[in-house]
Design a protein around this motif. Structure first.
Motif, PDB file in Angstrom:
ATOM      1  N   GLN A 156       0.844  -1.195   0.000  1.00  0.00           N
ATOM      2  CA  GLN A 156       0.000   0.000   0.000  1.00  0.00           C
ATOM      3  C   GLN A 156       0.875   1.238   0.000  1.00  0.00           C
ATOM      4  N   ASP A 157       0.322   2.335  -0.522  1.00  0.00           N
ATOM      5  CA  ASP A 157       1.105   3.560  -0.638  1.00  0.00           C
ATOM      6  C   ASP A 157       1.049   4.386   0.646  1.00  0.00           C
ATOM      7  N   GLY A 158       1.646   5.562   0.578  1.00  0.00           N
ATOM      8  CA  GLY A 158       1.719   6.408   1.768  1.00  0.00           C
ATOM      9  C   GLY A 158       0.377   6.922   2.239  1.00  0.00           C
ATOM     10  N   ALA A 159      -0.631   6.856   1.375  1.00  0.00           N
ATOM     11  CA  ALA A 159      -1.985   7.270   1.754  1.00  0.00           C
ATOM     12  C   ALA A 159      -2.807   6.098   2.269  1.00  0.00           C
ATOM     13  N   GLY A 160      -2.181   4.923   2.316  1.00  0.00           N
ATOM     14  CA  GLY A 160      -2.892   3.738   2.798  1.00  0.00           C
ATOM     15  C   GLY A 160      -3.709   3.029   1.743  1.00  0.00           C
ATOM     16  N   GLN A 161      -3.574   3.446   0.475  1.00  0.00           N
ATOM     17  CA  GLN A 161      -4.318   2.803  -0.604  1.00  0.00           C
ATOM     18  C   GLN A 161      -3.622   1.503  -1.019  1.00  0.00           C
ATOM     19  N   ALA A 162      -4.407   0.440  -1.127  1.00  0.00           N
ATOM     20  CA  ALA A 162      -3.843  -0.859  -1.479  1.00  0.00           C
ATOM     21  C   ALA A 162      -3.355  -0.873  -2.920  1.00  0.00           C
ATOM     22  N   GLU A 163      -2.226  -1.558  -3.145  1.00  0.00           N
ATOM     23  CA  GLU A 163      -1.680  -1.717  -4.480  1.00  0.00           C
ATOM     24  C   GLU A 163      -2.211  -3.013  -5.101  1.00  0.00           C
ATOM     25  N   PRO A 164      -2.384  -3.045  -6.432  1.00  0.00           N
ATOM     26  CA  PRO A 164      -2.742  -4.315  -7.080  1.00  0.00           C
ATOM     27  C   PRO A 164      -1.551  -5.266  -7.012  1.00  0.00           C
ATOM     28  N   TYR A 165      -1.835  -6.530  -7.008  1.00  0.00           N
ATOM     29  CA  TYR A 165      -0.800  -7.566  -6.956  1.00  0.00           C
ATOM     30  C   TYR A 165       0.252  -7.244  -5.880  1.00  0.00           C
ATOM     31  N   PRO A 166      -0.176  -7.077  -4.634  1.00  0.00           N
ATOM     32  CA  PRO A 166       0.763  -6.664  -3.578  1.00  0.00           C
ATOM     33  C   PRO A 166       1.845  -7.705  -3.303  1.00  0.00           C
ATOM     34  N   ASN A 167       3.008  -7.207  -2.889  1.00  0.00           N
ATOM     35  CA  ASN A 167       4.122  -8.061  -2.449  1.00  0.00           C
ATOM     36  C   ASN A 167       4.609  -9.030  -3.518  1.00  0.00           C
ATOM     37  N   THR A 168       4.555  -8.613  -4.768  1.00  0.00           N
ATOM     38  CA  THR A 168       5.032  -9.479  -5.851  1.00  0.00           C
ATOM     39  C   THR A 168       6.549  -9.647  -5.770  1.00  0.00           C
ATOM     40  N   PRO A 169       7.060 -10.872  -5.737  1.00  0.00           N
ATOM     41  CA  PRO A 169       8.521 -11.097  -5.697  1.00  0.00           C
ATOM     42  C   PRO A 169       9.173 -10.585  -6.970  1.00  0.00           C
ATOM     43  N   THR A 170      10.292  -9.907  -6.834  1.00  0.00           N
ATOM     44  CA  THR A 170      10.946  -9.345  -8.008  1.00  0.00           C
ATOM     45  C   THR A 170      12.393  -9.001  -7.710  1.00  0.00           C
ATOM     46  N   SER A 187      19.122   1.638 -16.198  1.00  0.00           N
ATOM     47  CA  SER A 187      17.897   1.514 -15.405  1.00  0.00           C
ATOM     48  C   SER A 187      17.750   2.701 -14.462  1.00  0.00           C
ATOM     49  N   VAL A 188      16.494   3.083 -14.237  1.00  0.00           N
ATOM     50  CA  VAL A 188      16.177   4.151 -13.293  1.00  0.00           C
ATOM     51  C   VAL A 188      15.008   3.681 -12.431  1.00  0.00           C
ATOM     52  N   GLU A 189      15.294   3.366 -11.184  1.00  0.00           N
ATOM     53  CA  GLU A 189      14.236   3.013 -10.229  1.00  0.00           C
ATOM     54  C   GLU A 189      13.891   4.306  -9.490  1.00  0.00           C
ATOM     55  N   MET A 190      12.794   4.935  -9.886  1.00  0.00           N
ATOM     56  CA  MET A 190      12.499   6.290  -9.422  1.00  0.00           C
ATOM     57  C   MET A 190      12.030   6.366  -7.978  1.00  0.00           C
ATOM     58  N   ASN A 191      11.425   5.298  -7.480  1.00  0.00           N
ATOM     59  CA  ASN A 191      10.936   5.286  -6.099  1.00  0.00           C
ATOM     60  C   ASN A 191      11.200   3.952  -5.440  1.00  0.00           C
ATOM     61  N   THR A 192      11.245   3.963  -4.110  1.00  0.00           N
ATOM     62  CA  THR A 192      11.391   2.738  -3.343  1.00  0.00           C
ATOM     63  C   THR A 192      10.029   2.067  -3.198  1.00  0.00           C
ATOM     64  N   ASN A 193       9.995   0.984  -2.442  1.00  0.00           N
ATOM     65  CA  ASN A 193       8.714   0.350  -2.089  1.00  0.00           C
ATOM     66  C   ASN A 193       8.300   0.740  -0.672  1.00  0.00           C
ATOM     67  N   ILE A 194       8.893   1.829  -0.150  1.00  0.00           N
ATOM     68  CA  ILE A 194       8.606   2.307   1.205  1.00  0.00           C
ATOM     69  C   ILE A 194       7.583   3.434   1.141  1.00  0.00           C
ATOM     70  N   PRO A 195       6.397   3.271   1.742  1.00  0.00           N
ATOM     71  CA  PRO A 195       5.373   4.315   1.698  1.00  0.00           C
ATOM     72  C   PRO A 195       5.861   5.624   2.315  1.00  0.00           C
ATOM     73  N   ASP A 196       5.432   6.740   1.732  1.00  0.00           N
ATOM     74  CA  ASP A 196       5.774   8.064   2.238  1.00  0.00           C
ATOM     75  C   ASP A 196       4.475   8.797   2.594  1.00  0.00           C
ATOM     76  N   PRO A 197       4.098   8.791   3.876  1.00  0.00           N
ATOM     77  CA  PRO A 197       2.839   9.428   4.285  1.00  0.00           C
ATOM     78  C   PRO A 197       2.794  10.923   3.964  1.00  0.00           C
ATOM     79  N   SER A 198       3.946  11.567   3.882  1.00  0.00           N
ATOM     80  CA  SER A 198       3.964  13.011   3.627  1.00  0.00           C
ATOM     81  C   SER A 198       3.510  13.351   2.210  1.00  0.00           C
ATOM     82  N   TYR A 202       5.544   7.197  -2.424  1.00  0.00           N
ATOM     83  CA  TYR A 202       6.691   6.416  -1.951  1.00  0.00           C
ATOM     84  C   TYR A 202       7.933   7.306  -1.930  1.00  0.00           C
ATOM     85  N   THR A 203       8.891   6.919  -1.123  1.00  0.00           N
ATOM     86  CA  THR A 203      10.107   7.714  -1.020  1.00  0.00           C
ATOM     87  C   THR A 203      10.872   7.692  -2.339  1.00  0.00           C
TER      88      THR A 203
END
Length: 303
Positions: A156-170, A187-198, A202-203
Protein backbone atom coordinates in the motif's frame (compact mmCIF):
# COMPACT_ATOMS: atom_id res chain seq x y z
CA UNK A 1 -14.68 -54.48 81.39
CA UNK A 2 -17.06 -51.73 80.21
CA UNK A 3 -14.46 -48.99 80.58
CA UNK A 4 -11.79 -51.13 78.88
CA UNK A 5 -14.11 -51.87 75.96
CA UNK A 6 -15.06 -48.20 75.59
CA UNK A 7 -11.42 -47.12 75.56
CA UNK A 8 -10.65 -49.71 72.94
CA UNK A 9 -13.56 -48.55 70.81
CA UNK A 10 -12.43 -44.96 71.16
CA UNK A 11 -8.93 -45.81 70.06
CA UNK A 12 -10.32 -47.66 67.07
CA UNK A 13 -12.53 -44.76 66.14
CA UNK A 14 -9.60 -42.32 66.34
CA UNK A 15 -7.40 -44.62 64.30
CA UNK A 16 -10.09 -44.87 61.67
CA UNK A 17 -10.45 -41.08 61.52
CA UNK A 18 -6.66 -40.70 61.25
CA UNK A 19 -6.58 -43.23 58.41
CA UNK A 20 -9.37 -41.43 56.60
CA UNK A 21 -7.54 -38.11 56.99
CA UNK A 22 -4.31 -39.64 55.68
CA UNK A 23 -6.13 -41.14 52.70
CA UNK A 24 -7.76 -37.80 51.99
CA UNK A 25 -4.40 -36.04 52.14
CA UNK A 26 -2.88 -38.61 49.79
CA UNK A 27 -5.77 -38.19 47.36
CA UNK A 28 -5.38 -34.41 47.52
CA UNK A 29 -1.67 -34.68 46.76
CA UNK A 30 -2.41 -37.01 43.85
CA UNK A 31 -4.97 -34.55 42.46
CA UNK A 32 -2.50 -31.69 42.69
CA UNK A 33 0.12 -33.75 40.92
CA UNK A 34 -2.34 -34.73 38.19
CA UNK A 35 -3.42 -31.11 37.72
CA UNK A 36 0.19 -29.96 37.56
CA UNK A 37 1.09 -32.77 35.20
CA UNK A 38 -1.90 -31.97 33.02
CA UNK A 39 -0.90 -28.33 32.85
CA UNK A 40 2.63 -29.29 31.83
CA UNK A 41 1.27 -31.62 29.15
CA UNK A 42 -1.04 -28.88 27.90
CA UNK A 43 1.84 -26.42 27.67
CA UNK A 44 3.94 -28.99 25.82
CA UNK A 45 1.07 -29.64 23.43
CA UNK A 46 0.68 -25.92 22.72
CA UNK A 47 4.41 -25.56 22.11
CA UNK A 48 4.50 -28.59 19.81
CA UNK A 49 1.47 -27.32 17.89
CA UNK A 50 3.08 -23.88 17.50
CA UNK A 51 6.29 -25.42 16.22
CA UNK A 52 4.40 -27.58 13.75
CA UNK A 53 2.40 -24.62 12.50
CA UNK A 54 5.55 -22.57 12.09
CA UNK A 55 7.13 -25.46 10.26
CA UNK A 56 4.14 -25.74 7.95
CA UNK A 57 4.12 -22.02 7.13
CA UNK A 58 7.47 -21.99 5.38
CA UNK A 59 8.11 -19.65 2.44
CA UNK A 60 7.70 -22.51 -0.04
CA UNK A 61 3.93 -22.28 0.21
CA UNK A 62 3.49 -18.70 1.34
CA UNK A 63 5.32 -16.51 -1.12
CA UNK A 64 3.43 -13.49 0.20
CA UNK A 65 5.21 -13.61 3.55
CA UNK A 66 8.62 -15.08 2.77
CA UNK A 67 11.70 -12.91 3.12
CA UNK A 68 13.72 -12.11 -0.02
CA UNK A 69 16.64 -14.53 -0.52
CA UNK A 70 20.15 -13.44 0.42
CA UNK A 71 23.63 -14.92 0.39
CA UNK A 72 24.06 -18.31 -1.25
CA UNK A 73 20.30 -18.71 -1.71
CA UNK A 74 20.16 -15.44 -3.66
CA UNK A 75 23.15 -16.48 -5.77
CA UNK A 76 21.41 -19.75 -6.64
CA UNK A 77 18.15 -18.03 -7.63
CA UNK A 78 20.03 -15.53 -9.80
CA UNK A 79 21.93 -18.35 -11.48
CA UNK A 80 18.71 -20.23 -12.18
CA UNK A 81 17.00 -17.12 -13.55
CA UNK A 82 19.86 -16.05 -15.82
CA UNK A 83 20.57 -19.47 -17.34
CA UNK A 84 17.28 -20.40 -18.97
CA UNK A 85 18.28 -22.59 -21.95
CA UNK A 86 17.70 -21.29 -25.48
CA UNK A 87 15.80 -24.50 -26.21
CA UNK A 88 13.31 -23.68 -23.44
CA UNK A 89 12.87 -20.12 -24.69
CA UNK A 90 12.41 -21.38 -28.25
CA UNK A 91 9.79 -23.86 -27.08
CA UNK A 92 7.78 -21.08 -25.41
CA UNK A 93 8.06 -18.80 -28.45
CA UNK A 94 5.43 -16.05 -28.34
CA UNK A 95 4.11 -17.48 -25.11
CA UNK A 96 1.16 -15.90 -23.36
CA UNK A 97 1.73 -12.14 -23.32
CA UNK A 98 -0.69 -9.24 -23.10
CA UNK A 99 1.48 -6.61 -24.82
CA UNK A 100 4.58 -6.43 -26.99
CA UNK A 101 7.09 -3.66 -27.81
CA UNK A 102 5.84 -1.22 -30.45
CA UNK A 103 7.80 0.54 -33.16
CA UNK A 104 8.83 4.20 -32.71
CA UNK A 105 11.10 6.56 -34.61
CA UNK A 106 13.59 8.99 -33.25
CA UNK A 107 17.25 9.78 -32.94
CA UNK A 108 19.01 6.47 -32.15
CA UNK A 109 19.47 6.04 -28.43
CA UNK A 110 23.04 4.98 -27.73
CA UNK A 111 25.50 4.90 -24.84
CA UNK A 112 29.19 4.03 -24.87
CA UNK A 113 29.09 3.50 -28.61
CA UNK A 114 26.44 0.80 -28.32
CA UNK A 115 22.64 0.82 -28.67
CA UNK A 116 20.97 1.57 -25.35
CA UNK A 117 18.00 -0.09 -23.69
CA UNK A 118 16.49 2.28 -21.12
CA UNK A 119 14.20 1.07 -18.34
CA UNK A 120 12.33 3.47 -16.04
CA UNK A 121 10.27 2.10 -13.18
CA UNK A 122 9.98 1.91 -9.41
CA UNK A 123 10.40 -0.67 -6.69
CA UNK A 124 6.81 -0.35 -5.43
CA UNK A 125 5.31 -1.04 -8.88
CA UNK A 126 3.84 -4.57 -9.35
CA UNK A 127 3.90 -4.24 -13.14
CA UNK A 128 7.60 -3.36 -12.99
CA UNK A 129 8.01 -6.37 -10.69
CA UNK A 130 6.66 -8.71 -13.34
CA UNK A 131 8.56 -7.03 -16.18
CA UNK A 132 11.93 -7.34 -14.42
CA UNK A 133 11.79 -11.15 -14.52
CA UNK A 134 11.46 -11.03 -18.31
CA UNK A 135 14.13 -8.32 -18.61
CA UNK A 136 16.65 -10.28 -16.56
CA UNK A 137 16.09 -13.38 -18.69
CA UNK A 138 16.26 -11.48 -21.99
CA UNK A 139 19.29 -9.34 -21.15
CA UNK A 140 21.19 -12.34 -19.79
CA UNK A 141 21.29 -13.62 -23.38
CA UNK A 142 23.43 -10.60 -24.32
CA UNK A 143 25.57 -10.07 -21.24
CA UNK A 144 26.00 -10.55 -17.50
CA UNK A 145 24.30 -9.06 -14.46
CA UNK A 146 25.95 -8.36 -11.12
CA UNK A 147 24.52 -6.76 -8.00
CA UNK A 148 20.93 -7.88 -8.45
CA UNK A 149 18.94 -7.83 -5.21
CA UNK A 150 15.58 -9.45 -4.45
CA UNK A 151 12.70 -7.26 -3.25
CA UNK A 152 8.90 -7.19 -3.23
CA UNK A 153 6.53 -4.69 -4.76
CA UNK A 154 4.56 -2.63 -2.26
CA UNK A 155 1.34 -3.55 -0.47
CA UNK A 156 0.00 0.00 0.00
CA UNK A 157 1.10 3.56 -0.64
CA UNK A 158 1.72 6.41 1.77
CA UNK A 159 -1.99 7.27 1.75
CA UNK A 160 -2.89 3.74 2.80
CA UNK A 161 -4.32 2.80 -0.60
CA UNK A 162 -3.84 -0.86 -1.48
CA UNK A 163 -1.68 -1.72 -4.48
CA UNK A 164 -2.74 -4.31 -7.08
CA UNK A 165 -0.80 -7.57 -6.96
CA UNK A 166 0.76 -6.66 -3.58
CA UNK A 167 4.12 -8.06 -2.45
CA UNK A 168 5.03 -9.48 -5.85
CA UNK A 169 8.52 -11.10 -5.70
CA UNK A 170 10.95 -9.35 -8.01
CA UNK A 171 14.35 -7.71 -8.43
CA UNK A 172 15.71 -4.20 -8.10
CA UNK A 173 18.19 -2.68 -10.53
CA UNK A 174 19.35 0.04 -8.13
CA UNK A 175 22.79 -1.44 -7.46
CA UNK A 176 22.86 -3.80 -10.41
CA UNK A 177 25.37 -3.61 -13.25
CA UNK A 178 25.02 -5.11 -16.71
CA UNK A 179 28.08 -5.91 -18.81
CA UNK A 180 27.73 -6.58 -22.54
CA UNK A 181 29.64 -6.09 -25.78
CA UNK A 182 26.35 -5.76 -27.68
CA UNK A 183 24.32 -3.09 -25.89
CA UNK A 184 24.11 -0.80 -22.87
CA UNK A 185 21.35 -1.30 -20.32
CA UNK A 186 20.39 1.73 -18.25
CA UNK A 187 17.90 1.51 -15.41
CA UNK A 188 16.18 4.15 -13.29
CA UNK A 189 14.24 3.01 -10.23
CA UNK A 190 12.50 6.29 -9.42
CA UNK A 191 10.94 5.29 -6.10
CA UNK A 192 11.39 2.74 -3.34
CA UNK A 193 8.71 0.35 -2.09
CA UNK A 194 8.61 2.31 1.21
CA UNK A 195 5.37 4.31 1.70
CA UNK A 196 5.77 8.06 2.24
CA UNK A 197 2.84 9.43 4.28
CA UNK A 198 3.96 13.01 3.63
CA UNK A 199 3.26 12.66 -0.10
CA UNK A 200 0.83 9.76 -0.14
CA UNK A 201 3.24 7.93 -2.45
CA UNK A 202 6.69 6.42 -1.95
CA UNK A 203 10.11 7.71 -1.02
CA UNK A 204 12.26 8.95 -3.89
CA UNK A 205 15.13 6.73 -5.00
CA UNK A 206 16.76 7.61 -8.34
CA UNK A 207 16.14 10.79 -10.33
CA UNK A 208 15.99 10.54 -14.15
CA UNK A 209 18.19 12.85 -16.20
CA UNK A 210 16.60 15.60 -18.26
CA UNK A 211 17.07 13.48 -21.39
CA UNK A 212 15.41 10.47 -19.77
CA UNK A 213 12.49 12.57 -18.57
CA UNK A 214 12.10 13.94 -22.10
CA UNK A 215 11.88 10.41 -23.53
CA UNK A 216 9.26 9.51 -20.93
CA UNK A 217 7.18 12.59 -21.79
CA UNK A 218 7.55 12.05 -25.52
CA UNK A 219 6.71 8.34 -25.73
CA UNK A 220 4.78 7.72 -22.52
CA UNK A 221 2.21 10.50 -22.40
CA UNK A 222 0.42 9.03 -19.38
CA UNK A 223 3.63 8.67 -17.39
CA UNK A 224 2.93 4.98 -16.77
CA UNK A 225 5.59 2.54 -15.64
CA UNK A 226 7.42 0.41 -16.43
CA UNK A 227 8.65 2.32 -19.47
CA UNK A 228 11.24 0.69 -21.73
CA UNK A 229 12.92 2.35 -24.70
CA UNK A 230 14.82 0.04 -27.05
CA UNK A 231 17.32 2.37 -28.72
CA UNK A 232 14.45 4.65 -29.87
CA UNK A 233 13.37 1.92 -32.28
CA UNK A 234 10.83 0.22 -30.00
CA UNK A 235 9.13 1.03 -26.72
CA UNK A 236 6.84 -0.62 -24.23
CA UNK A 237 4.72 0.74 -21.39
CA UNK A 238 3.28 -1.39 -18.60
CA UNK A 239 3.65 -5.09 -17.96
CA UNK A 240 3.92 -7.46 -20.92
CA UNK A 241 2.01 -10.17 -19.06
CA UNK A 242 -0.35 -10.66 -16.13
CA UNK A 243 1.54 -10.27 -12.80
CA UNK A 244 -1.02 -12.60 -11.22
CA UNK A 245 0.98 -15.61 -12.47
CA UNK A 246 3.61 -14.76 -9.84
CA UNK A 247 1.14 -14.62 -6.94
CA UNK A 248 2.08 -16.58 -3.79
CA UNK A 249 5.30 -17.86 -5.34
CA UNK A 250 8.79 -17.50 -3.90
CA UNK A 251 11.76 -16.31 -5.93
CA UNK A 252 13.07 -19.86 -6.14
CA UNK A 253 9.72 -21.20 -7.31
CA UNK A 254 9.51 -18.57 -10.05
CA UNK A 255 13.10 -19.15 -11.17
CA UNK A 256 12.52 -22.91 -11.27
CA UNK A 257 9.26 -22.51 -13.19
CA UNK A 258 11.11 -20.54 -15.87
CA UNK A 259 12.84 -23.78 -16.83
CA UNK A 260 9.53 -25.55 -17.39
CA UNK A 261 8.15 -24.32 -20.75
CA UNK A 262 4.71 -25.64 -19.89
CA UNK A 263 4.33 -23.64 -16.67
CA UNK A 264 2.16 -20.49 -16.56
CA UNK A 265 5.19 -18.53 -15.35
CA UNK A 266 7.32 -19.62 -18.31
CA UNK A 267 4.59 -19.04 -20.89
CA UNK A 268 4.13 -15.50 -19.59
CA UNK A 269 7.60 -14.32 -18.53
CA UNK A 270 9.56 -16.17 -21.23
CA UNK A 271 7.10 -15.11 -23.90
CA UNK A 272 7.72 -11.49 -22.85
CA UNK A 273 11.48 -12.16 -22.73
CA UNK A 274 11.40 -13.49 -26.29
CA UNK A 275 9.71 -10.34 -27.58
CA UNK A 276 12.24 -8.22 -25.67
CA UNK A 277 15.02 -10.29 -27.21
CA UNK A 278 13.53 -9.77 -30.66
CA UNK A 279 13.60 -5.98 -30.17
CA UNK A 280 17.17 -6.05 -28.87
CA UNK A 281 18.30 -8.25 -31.77
CA UNK A 282 17.11 -5.54 -34.18
CA UNK A 283 19.44 -3.11 -32.36
CA UNK A 284 22.41 -5.49 -32.40
CA UNK A 285 22.09 -6.64 -36.01
CA UNK A 286 20.85 -10.05 -34.82
CA UNK A 287 23.94 -10.75 -32.76
CA UNK A 288 24.77 -12.98 -31.00
CA UNK A 289 23.27 -15.93 -32.82
CA UNK A 290 22.77 -17.73 -29.51
CA UNK A 291 20.19 -15.08 -28.58
CA UNK A 292 18.83 -14.12 -31.99
CA UNK A 293 17.52 -17.56 -32.89
CA UNK A 294 15.13 -18.26 -35.77
CA UNK A 295 12.25 -18.31 -33.27
CA UNK A 296 13.25 -14.87 -31.97
CA UNK A 297 13.70 -13.49 -35.49
CA UNK A 298 10.20 -14.70 -36.38
CA UNK A 299 8.81 -12.43 -33.63
CA UNK A 300 10.46 -9.32 -35.06
CA UNK A 301 7.77 -9.05 -37.71
CA UNK A 302 5.17 -8.77 -34.91
CA UNK A 303 6.77 -5.74 -33.26
Amino acid sequence: MGRSSSAKDERGRRAKIAAQRAAAQRAQRRNRMLIAGGAIIAVIAVVVTFVLLRGNSTPTTSGGTSAPPTGSELAQVISTTTTVPAATLNQVGAGQVTATPTSISGTPLTSGGRPEMLYMGAEYCPYCAAERWAMVVALSRFGTFSGLAAIRSAAQDGAGQAEPYPNTPTWTFVNAHFTSTYLTFTSVEMNTNIPDPSTGGYTTLQTPTAEQQALLRNYDTNGSIPFIDYGNKFMSVGASYDPAVLKNLTWNQIATALHNPGSPVARAALGAANYMTAAICVLTGNQPASACTPVVKSLQGKL
